[in-house]
Design a protein around this motif. Structure first.
Motif, mmCIF file in Angstrom:
data_model
loop_
_atom_site.group_PDB
_atom_site.id
_atom_site.type_symbol
_atom_site.label_atom_id
_atom_site.label_comp_id
_atom_site.label_asym_id
_atom_site.label_seq_id
_atom_site.Cartn_x
_atom_site.Cartn_y
_atom_site.Cartn_z
ATOM 1 N N ILE A 211 -10.835 0.345 -12.300
ATOM 2 C CA ILE A 211 -10.760 -0.954 -12.970
ATOM 3 C C ILE A 211 -9.642 -1.736 -12.304
ATOM 4 O O ILE A 211 -8.498 -1.273 -12.238
ATOM 5 C CB ILE A 211 -10.499 -0.774 -14.475
ATOM 6 C CG1 ILE A 211 -11.627 0.072 -15.089
ATOM 7 C CG2 ILE A 211 -10.372 -2.132 -15.163
ATOM 8 C CD1 ILE A 211 -11.342 0.554 -16.498
ATOM 9 N N HIS A 212 -10.012 -2.900 -11.761
ATOM 10 C CA HIS A 212 -9.017 -3.675 -11.014
ATOM 11 C C HIS A 212 -9.204 -5.170 -11.251
ATOM 12 O O HIS A 212 -10.300 -5.632 -11.558
ATOM 13 C CB HIS A 212 -9.093 -3.357 -9.515
ATOM 14 C CG HIS A 212 -10.473 -3.479 -8.955
ATOM 15 N ND1 HIS A 212 -11.370 -2.433 -8.933
ATOM 16 C CD2 HIS A 212 -11.120 -4.543 -8.418
ATOM 17 C CE1 HIS A 212 -12.505 -2.847 -8.395
ATOM 18 N NE2 HIS A 212 -12.375 -4.114 -8.078
ATOM 19 N N VAL B 63 -6.237 1.462 7.567
ATOM 20 C CA VAL B 63 -6.941 0.189 7.419
ATOM 21 C C VAL B 63 -6.807 -0.422 6.028
ATOM 22 O O VAL B 63 -7.099 -1.612 5.861
ATOM 23 C CB VAL B 63 -8.439 0.306 7.790
ATOM 24 C CG1 VAL B 63 -8.613 0.711 9.234
ATOM 25 C CG2 VAL B 63 -9.176 1.237 6.859
ATOM 26 N N THR B 64 -6.402 0.372 5.031
ATOM 27 C CA THR B 64 -6.310 -0.184 3.681
ATOM 28 C C THR B 64 -5.183 0.470 2.895
ATOM 29 O O THR B 64 -4.823 1.624 3.151
ATOM 30 C CB THR B 64 -7.644 -0.025 2.912
ATOM 31 O OG1 THR B 64 -7.547 -0.710 1.653
ATOM 32 C CG2 THR B 64 -7.987 1.433 2.669
ATOM 33 N N ASP B 65 -4.659 -0.291 1.941
ATOM 34 C CA ASP B 65 -3.703 0.272 0.992
ATOM 35 C C ASP B 65 -4.313 0.317 -0.407
ATOM 36 O O ASP B 65 -3.636 0.590 -1.384
ATOM 37 C CB ASP B 65 -2.390 -0.504 0.999
ATOM 38 C CG ASP B 65 -2.550 -1.956 0.563
ATOM 39 O OD1 ASP B 65 -3.697 -2.405 0.318
ATOM 40 O OD2 ASP B 65 -1.522 -2.652 0.466
ATOM 41 N N SER B 66 -5.605 0.060 -0.503
ATOM 42 C CA SER B 66 -6.299 0.068 -1.782
ATOM 43 C C SER B 66 -6.386 1.488 -2.333
ATOM 44 O O SER B 66 -7.027 2.362 -1.750
ATOM 45 C CB SER B 66 -7.718 -0.499 -1.617
ATOM 46 O OG SER B 66 -8.475 -0.250 -2.781
ATOM 47 N N GLU B 67 -5.725 1.716 -3.477
ATOM 48 C CA GLU B 67 -5.757 3.040 -4.092
ATOM 49 C C GLU B 67 -7.191 3.457 -4.424
ATOM 50 O O GLU B 67 -7.522 4.633 -4.375
ATOM 51 C CB GLU B 67 -4.893 3.058 -5.348
ATOM 52 C CG GLU B 67 -3.417 2.959 -5.046
ATOM 53 C CD GLU B 67 -2.564 2.982 -6.298
ATOM 54 O OE1 GLU B 67 -3.008 3.529 -7.329
ATOM 55 O OE2 GLU B 67 -1.455 2.440 -6.237
ATOM 56 N N GLY B 68 -8.030 2.471 -4.754
ATOM 57 C CA GLY B 68 -9.415 2.756 -5.084
ATOM 58 C C GLY B 68 -10.223 3.274 -3.909
ATOM 59 O O GLY B 68 -11.245 3.933 -4.101
ATOM 60 N N VAL B 69 -9.788 2.998 -2.693
ATOM 61 C CA VAL B 69 -10.432 3.540 -1.491
ATOM 62 C C VAL B 69 -9.719 4.826 -1.060
ATOM 63 O O VAL B 69 -10.367 5.805 -0.699
ATOM 64 C CB VAL B 69 -10.427 2.514 -0.332
ATOM 65 C CG1 VAL B 69 -10.997 3.117 0.943
ATOM 66 C CG2 VAL B 69 -11.214 1.260 -0.721
ATOM 67 N N LEU B 70 -8.406 4.816 -1.129
ATOM 68 C CA LEU B 70 -7.623 5.969 -0.676
ATOM 69 C C LEU B 70 -7.880 7.230 -1.499
ATOM 70 O O LEU B 70 -7.603 8.333 -1.047
ATOM 71 C CB LEU B 70 -6.129 5.632 -0.681
ATOM 72 C CG LEU B 70 -5.715 4.534 0.300
ATOM 73 C CD1 LEU B 70 -4.245 4.177 0.118
ATOM 74 C CD2 LEU B 70 -6.000 4.950 1.738
#
Length: 185
Positions: free
Chosen positions: A116-117, A164-171
């Motif tokens: 949830i973001h 490539v990302t700092d998105s916790e939802g991807v990491l």
């Protein structure tokens, strides 16, 4: 590991919460769907459920990410349910539409993650929340081709996601994939 009995919710499917984060996200998602009659519609005034696809390469070593045109960041494929109360179908459909792949196979119909973001306000809509329900897929045929929603697509090795990302939802994907593989292999 918490129990193997999945919890289910209509329009979303089954999920096995394993961590405090999982439990919090699942409980918030279910509460939102219970109280919001337009949960699966694309209405920023009420926030909404979205469906996302982590599409793995054939060898399961990489995930296909899109460089999102509006948000200018790398994310998994996915999108709005647009009134259809079936987040798994939405994730699968969006994976096809956004990737250009010819064949994508679901690895499970169970939810692999809930995230949830906040979506920031922009000139066309107020800020709102995405209740993103994520599923796991595997590419079987075709070469990725960017859609109008994407600046680029890339197969990103799972051990290089933070490049490539700092998105916790991807990491969180490598952890979720490890849990999935331990349950299914």
């Amino acid at each position: 590991m918490e129990g193997n009995n999945p919890e289910s919710y209509a329009g979303i499917g089954a999920f096995v919460p394993r961590t405090a984060r999982d439990r919090e996200m699942w409980d918030r998602l279910v509460a939102f769907c219970d109280k919001e009659p337009k949960a699966f519609e694309r209405d920023p005034a009420t926030s909404h459920v979205t469906g996302s696809a982590f599409v793995l390469s054939a060898d399961r070593a990489s995930v296909l990410l899109t460089h999102h045109r509006k948000l200018d960041r790398w994310f998994q494929l996915g999108g709005h349910c647009d009134g259809l109360a079936d987040a798994h179908f939405t994730a699968w459909k969006e994976a096809y539409e956004e990737s250009g792949l010819r064949r994508i196979r679901p690895l499970s119909d169970r939810v692999i993650d809930v995230d949830i973001h906040a979506i920031p306000q922009n000139p066309r809509e107020v800020g709102h929340w995405h209740y993103d329900v994520r599923y796991l897929f595997q590419a079987e045929a075709g070469e990725p081709q960017s859609s109008a929603e994407s600046k680029a697509l890339a197969w990103v090795p799972l051990n290089r996601l933070s490049d490539v990302t700092d998105s916790e939802g991807v990491l969180i994907l490598p952890e979720k994939l490890e849990q999935f593989l331990s349950d299914h292999c």
